[in-house]
Design an enzyme around this catalytic site. Sequence first.
Site, PDB file in Angstrom:
ATOM      1  N   GLY A 176      42.092  51.466  43.149  1.00 53.31           N
ATOM      2  CA  GLY A 176      42.349  50.392  44.106  1.00 53.31           C
ATOM      3  C   GLY A 176      43.039  49.224  43.439  1.00 53.31           C
ATOM      4  O   GLY A 176      43.202  49.175  42.211  1.00 53.31           O
ATOM      5  N   GLY A 198      43.811  42.175  39.992  1.00 50.16           N
ATOM      6  CA  GLY A 198      44.194  43.289  39.149  1.00 50.16           C
ATOM      7  C   GLY A 198      43.951  44.625  39.813  1.00 50.16           C
ATOM      8  O   GLY A 198      43.685  44.697  41.015  1.00 50.16           O
ATOM      9  N   VAL A 253      42.024  48.608  39.695  1.00 46.37           N
ATOM     10  CA  VAL A 253      40.829  49.317  39.245  1.00 46.37           C
ATOM     11  C   VAL A 253      41.188  50.777  39.010  1.00 46.37           C
ATOM     12  O   VAL A 253      41.846  51.411  39.847  1.00 46.37           O
ATOM     13  CB  VAL A 253      39.690  49.215  40.290  1.00 46.37           C
ATOM     14  CG1 VAL A 253      38.447  49.953  39.787  1.00 46.37           C
ATOM     15  CG2 VAL A 253      39.361  47.748  40.564  1.00 46.37           C
ATOM     16  N   ASP A 280      32.445  38.532  51.362  1.00 45.44           N
ATOM     17  CA  ASP A 280      33.420  39.551  51.786  1.00 45.44           C
ATOM     18  C   ASP A 280      32.731  40.907  51.877  1.00 45.44           C
ATOM     19  O   ASP A 280      33.250  41.915  51.401  1.00 45.44           O
ATOM     20  CB  ASP A 280      34.601  39.615  50.827  1.00 45.44           C
ATOM     21  CG  ASP A 280      35.785  40.392  51.412  1.00 45.44           C
ATOM     22  OD1 ASP A 280      35.817  40.570  52.649  1.00 45.44           O
ATOM     23  OD2 ASP A 280      36.666  40.808  50.641  1.00 45.44           O
TER      24      ASP A 280
END
Length: 296
Positions: free
Chosen positions: A22, A27, A29, A136
Amino acid sequence: MMMMGHQRSYSLPRYTLSMKLGEGSFGCVYKAIDNYSGKVCAIKLLKHNVDLRNLPEVKILQEMKNHPNIVQLKQVFRENGVLGLVFEYMDCSLGKLIDDVNHSRQVFSEFKVRDCCFQILKGLDYMHKRGYFHRDLKPDNVLVARGGIIKIADLGSATMFKSDMLNTEYITTRWYRAPEVLTECKYGPAIDMWAMGAIMAELFLCQPLFAGTSATDQLYKICTVIGSPDPDDLSWLGADAENYEFPRFEEISFDNLRPHVSEDAFNLMTLLLSWNPSKRPTAAEALRHPFFKPCY
């Protein structure tokens, strides 16, 4: 060193990157192998201009260390100019699991929904009691491992609660955004509980409950499902309460959505999806709801 097609290449002596999982604002992953231990892990490689001091996620994860329902940060490293965070590896996200069940034209059993929600709430309770909230929470930020272990992840938006906290529009993915966020009012940990209610409903439906295309449409979708708010439930709007107009819908029962869901499940979802943040149960209160009695 691992080349990722047209992606940037990284020279990491300790880790071998195998697959991109992802990408976020800070950044990417990757799934990786720890060459020292041979274990699989997940590595978030941060963008070159990211300063650790601007990443509260690291401090929060260090404080959440060892809770079984919060993803574990194993290491922070800097190798050959690359800054990375090493996490335990989880098999997939809850969002992916929901999509897979939906595509197979199946549904989750109430036992499975109960188990998922119980574990998420345990993680939220731990976080909230330490003064933090996620901001979130959504199925894509909840990870699943073999054996049914559920862990809250991606704490990049998490922060310590402050009573005078102002609204930031980008906080919380729209479909899981609480009314006080959609209307740009002050908010607190209760926004996590609204998101929890939306996730619980999505587990039963295998599709998002409120799939709005904008903040205005999101409020419209909410009104069509749970009905328009009563004036008594709009105290969080402050001085704007009398002037703010919501679409007018009578209360609509969740029974129209999933006739076979138990009364306790409907009751908990209704409480979590309360217009008034003060009427939503805390994570600790939700865990004591009769819906979770079989978990004890």
